[in-house]
Design a protein around this motif. Sequence first.
Motif, PDB file in Angstrom:
ATOM      1  N   ASN A   1      45.667  21.716 -11.142  1.00  0.00           N
ATOM      2  CA  ASN A   1      44.475  21.791 -12.003  1.00  0.00           C
ATOM      3  C   ASN A   1      44.781  20.532 -13.099  1.00  0.00           C
ATOM      4  N   GLU A   2      43.713  19.974 -13.489  1.00  0.00           N
ATOM      5  CA  GLU A   2      43.753  18.810 -14.385  1.00  0.00           C
ATOM      6  C   GLU A   2      44.707  17.809 -14.000  1.00  0.00           C
ATOM      7  N   ALA A   3      44.960  17.372 -12.748  1.00  0.00           N
ATOM      8  CA  ALA A   3      45.792  16.338 -12.344  1.00  0.00           C
ATOM      9  C   ALA A   3      44.721  14.865 -12.456  1.00  0.00           C
ATOM     10  N   GLU A   4      45.567  13.858 -12.844  1.00  0.00           N
ATOM     11  CA  GLU A   4      44.634  12.574 -13.053  1.00  0.00           C
ATOM     12  C   GLU A   4      45.050  11.754 -11.726  1.00  0.00           C
ATOM     13  N   ILE A   5      43.902  11.216 -11.204  1.00  0.00           N
ATOM     14  CA  ILE A   5      43.902  10.239  -9.972  1.00  0.00           C
ATOM     15  C   ILE A   5      43.359   9.019 -10.734  1.00  0.00           C
ATOM     16  N   THR A   6      44.239   7.976 -10.652  1.00  0.00           N
ATOM     17  CA  THR A   6      43.940   6.693 -11.555  1.00  0.00           C
ATOM     18  C   THR A   6      43.698   5.688 -10.514  1.00  0.00           C
ATOM     19  N   ASP A   7      43.022   4.491 -11.156  1.00  0.00           N
ATOM     20  CA  ASP A   7      42.937   3.287 -10.509  1.00  0.00           C
ATOM     21  C   ASP A   7      42.017   3.337  -9.149  1.00  0.00           C
ATOM     22  N   VAL A   8      41.052   4.153  -9.195  1.00  0.00           N
ATOM     23  CA  VAL A   8      40.222   4.071  -8.042  1.00  0.00           C
ATOM     24  C   VAL A   8      39.105   3.093  -8.509  1.00  0.00           C
ATOM     25  N   ASP A   9      39.052   1.814  -8.159  1.00  0.00           N
ATOM     26  CA  ASP A   9      38.485   0.741  -8.479  1.00  0.00           C
ATOM     27  C   ASP A   9      37.484   0.276  -7.662  1.00  0.00           C
ATOM     28  N   PHE A  10      36.289  -0.438  -8.059  1.00  0.00           N
ATOM     29  CA  PHE A  10      35.202  -0.963  -7.124  1.00  0.00           C
ATOM     30  C   PHE A  10      34.869  -2.419  -7.572  1.00  0.00           C
ATOM     31  N   GLU A  11      34.738  -3.079  -6.291  1.00  0.00           N
ATOM     32  CA  GLU A  11      34.240  -4.424  -6.584  1.00  0.00           C
ATOM     33  C   GLU A  11      32.788  -4.370  -5.934  1.00  0.00           C
ATOM     34  N   LEU A  12      31.840  -5.015  -6.800  1.00  0.00           N
ATOM     35  CA  LEU A  12      30.487  -5.007  -6.497  1.00  0.00           C
ATOM     36  C   LEU A  12      30.075  -6.685  -6.421  1.00  0.00           C
ATOM     37  N   SER A  13      29.345  -6.913  -5.410  1.00  0.00           N
ATOM     38  CA  SER A  13      28.732  -8.325  -5.199  1.00  0.00           C
ATOM     39  C   SER A  13      27.549  -8.369  -5.665  1.00  0.00           C
ATOM     40  N   ASN A  14      27.116  -9.482  -6.610  1.00  0.00           N
ATOM     41  CA  ASN A  14      26.158  -9.989  -7.169  1.00  0.00           C
ATOM     42  C   ASN A  14      25.160 -10.406  -5.910  1.00  0.00           C
ATOM     43  N   TYR A  15      24.120 -10.058  -5.903  1.00  0.00           N
ATOM     44  CA  TYR A  15      22.997 -10.353  -4.502  1.00  0.00           C
ATOM     45  C   TYR A  15      22.928 -11.822  -4.930  1.00  0.00           C
ATOM     46  N   ASP A  16      22.382 -12.230  -6.305  1.00  0.00           N
ATOM     47  CA  ASP A  16      22.479 -13.756  -6.394  1.00  0.00           C
ATOM     48  C   ASP A  16      23.533 -14.887  -5.999  1.00  0.00           C
ATOM     49  N   ASP A  17      24.654 -14.232  -5.888  1.00  0.00           N
ATOM     50  CA  ASP A  17      26.103 -14.924  -5.402  1.00  0.00           C
ATOM     51  C   ASP A  17      25.919 -14.969  -3.779  1.00  0.00           C
ATOM     52  N   LEU A  18      25.038 -14.252  -3.162  1.00  0.00           N
ATOM     53  CA  LEU A  18      25.105 -14.310  -1.591  1.00  0.00           C
ATOM     54  C   LEU A  18      24.065 -14.924  -1.224  1.00  0.00           C
ATOM     55  N   VAL A  19      23.090 -15.167  -1.819  1.00  0.00           N
ATOM     56  CA  VAL A  19      21.827 -15.736  -0.951  1.00  0.00           C
ATOM     57  C   VAL A  19      21.567 -17.067  -1.811  1.00  0.00           C
ATOM     58  N   VAL A  20      20.824 -17.793  -1.088  1.00  0.00           N
ATOM     59  CA  VAL A  20      20.152 -19.152  -1.436  1.00  0.00           C
ATOM     60  C   VAL A  20      18.480 -18.999  -1.424  1.00  0.00           C
ATOM     61  N   LYS A  21      17.902 -19.515  -2.499  1.00  0.00           N
ATOM     62  CA  LYS A  21      16.601 -19.454  -2.364  1.00  0.00           C
ATOM     63  C   LYS A  21      15.891 -20.882  -2.387  1.00  0.00           C
ATOM     64  N   LYS A  22      14.983 -21.125  -1.355  1.00  0.00           N
ATOM     65  CA  LYS A  22      14.354 -22.488  -1.142  1.00  0.00           C
ATOM     66  C   LYS A  22      12.883 -22.013  -0.947  1.00  0.00           C
ATOM     67  N   GLN A  23      12.078 -22.734  -1.630  1.00  0.00           N
ATOM     68  CA  GLN A  23      10.559 -22.728  -1.389  1.00  0.00           C
ATOM     69  C   GLN A  23      10.211 -21.163  -1.277  1.00  0.00           C
ATOM     70  N   GLY A  24      10.614 -20.320  -2.032  1.00  0.00           N
ATOM     71  CA  GLY A  24      10.036 -19.042  -1.884  1.00  0.00           C
ATOM     72  C   GLY A  24      11.008 -18.159  -0.849  1.00  0.00           C
ATOM     73  N   VAL A  25      11.878 -18.694  -0.132  1.00  0.00           N
ATOM     74  CA  VAL A  25      12.505 -17.899   1.013  1.00  0.00           C
ATOM     75  C   VAL A  25      13.905 -17.851   0.736  1.00  0.00           C
ATOM     76  N   GLU A  26      14.180 -16.457   0.969  1.00  0.00           N
ATOM     77  CA  GLU A  26      15.686 -16.250   0.747  1.00  0.00           C
ATOM     78  C   GLU A  26      16.584 -16.165   1.944  1.00  0.00           C
ATOM     79  N   LYS A  27      17.779 -16.836   1.968  1.00  0.00           N
ATOM     80  CA  LYS A  27      18.452 -16.838   2.985  1.00  0.00           C
ATOM     81  C   LYS A  27      20.084 -16.577   2.542  1.00  0.00           C
ATOM     82  N   VAL A  28      20.710 -15.826   3.568  1.00  0.00           N
ATOM     83  CA  VAL A  28      21.936 -15.548   3.362  1.00  0.00           C
ATOM     84  C   VAL A  28      22.781 -16.798   3.367  1.00  0.00           C
ATOM     85  N   ASP A  29      23.644 -17.017   2.297  1.00  0.00           N
ATOM     86  CA  ASP A  29      24.474 -18.291   1.889  1.00  0.00           C
ATOM     87  C   ASP A  29      25.629 -18.473   3.008  1.00  0.00           C
TER      88      ASP A  29
END
Length: 583
Positions: A440-468
């Motif tokens: 009871n009341e034990a602590e589980i620490t450092d459960v970390d998450f990494e999230l990727s920004n969508y805008d960092d993973l795609v390129v947009k040209k002439q209204g078309v989005e593609k995986v970069d």
Amino acid sequence: SYYFIYEGRNALRWYKRLYQIQGNNLTDIYYLRYIQCLKSVMDYDEADKITKEYLNKKGDQKEINRYVAQKKQLDSLAKTKSLYDTRNLDINTGKSDFGATFFQDRIVFSSARDTTKFADKLYNWNNQPFLNLYVAERNPADGGLFNEKLFIPNVMTKYHEATASFDASGKTIYYTSNIVKKNKLVVDQDRINNFQILKGSLVDGKVENPQKIFFDSDDYSVGHPSLSDDGKLLFFASDMSGGYGETDLYMVKIAADGTMSSPQNLGPKINTLGNDLFPFFRNGILYFSSDGHYGLGDLDVYESKMLSDGSFSAPKNLGAPINSNKDDFTFVIDKTGSYGYVSSNRAGGKGDDDIYSFTKGQPVCNQNISGKAIDHKSKALLADVTIIAYDSYNEVLAETKTNFDGKYAVTVPCNKAVRLVASKFNYSDDEKTVATTKINEAEITDVDFELSNYDDLVVKKQGVEKVDVNPIYFDYDKYNITPLAATELDKVVFVMRKFPKIRIKIESHTDSRGKDAYNLKLSDNRAKSTRDYILSQGIDTARIESAIGYGESRPINKCKNGVKCTEAEHLLNRRSDFIIIQK
């Protein structure tokens, strides 16, 4: 003194007058008594005001911190359902009945009921008969006591015998008694009769050879003995000099041959400037009563864990209904932690002090999971990320958001597989699974998450989005996936895993060199090879709408058939596009 005979409103009137006269010059102990009198009539707002005034006057930040922590714990208890249910016992009388304790399968308690030839002897403090020990049967159904009779009558004096403790075999007793010589009370220089602890052997319901404990003294009181289940520790209360307050708690260690160590004061974490009394030790937890901690009023029951180094954790108030605005004391609990007894002079009782039975439910076992959320690319801390904890049935256990520092904490049940999902608008989700334990009341620490920004993973040209991705390289005249190509395709797989709603279509192109029909067939084979690789990584086929080769029919520059171009210009046309059609 009204304070000591529990006439709360009369005492409050006099302490209030004293406070009005002396103000901040009131001594620590009178401040404490004034505050307790306010709580005894349930004037908690005024009590808190005077407490803060007193603490500010002292300027002791450590004591202020203790007040804040204990008040926070009390406020938390008030918001949750108590584990305890209490019941006033039929065995109580109009006199003082208290101090129930376990003796084999029976209960021994202290009482001032008039059942002896000494009934005409009155204790002049409260005008009641002196206390004696009684033994009673226990009803397992409701904790009630019955068939009470005098206990150890052969050593009963005309004065007090009370608060007993026994070893596990029931053959050794420690109990509190007045200091008596030749049937007369022994008084100290202040004309006070002190208490002592006696130890004896129980044989056929009688005490044989009762002996004083070596630290008994005519000059101070020791009492309220409590022996640990293994017989190695004896806790008691005393007003001997050198303590922290009016009455402190002490402990001695008992060797196998019965030799006792010198008394050890339990220290300022337990003891206060007030009265700390009635210890009971079981399963590594010390229960005791105190009017010096910041409780509900007068004596409250607290619990403190004995740590591996022999010290004790910060005491925790047991809250209502164990505690009230009056005196609550002599708490005992069975070895399974499911039932026990406590005494109180609270309103609604039958007499002065009454014995209450209680049952205790199992505490809700929770653990805390904490960590942070960061941006996958920049490693910056992310605020406002939603963290949801799910159980094995996908039911929500807890939900929170990261703060401005990117940190979060959730409370979840013990002994479960917990799936944590972190999400934020325009970011990928991240997921972790954690197994909580039974602590009871034990602590589980450092459960970390990494999230990727969508805008960092795609390129947009002439209204078309593609995986970069970088260009997908194939060996000359081949369409099998090379290690270099796999590295780039893994980026597509990453995006599709991180954004599970994305659907794509694949388009593969060649440069203008070579025959048109050949290039069309080669590009189509390459498109379908890239699709097959992505599917082999666990991506659902429904998420790829199509995989089509267009050969050299869609150049992105001037390099058509018959146009002379550099190798770099031809390279721009040899490409695979992963076009996002749904997100």
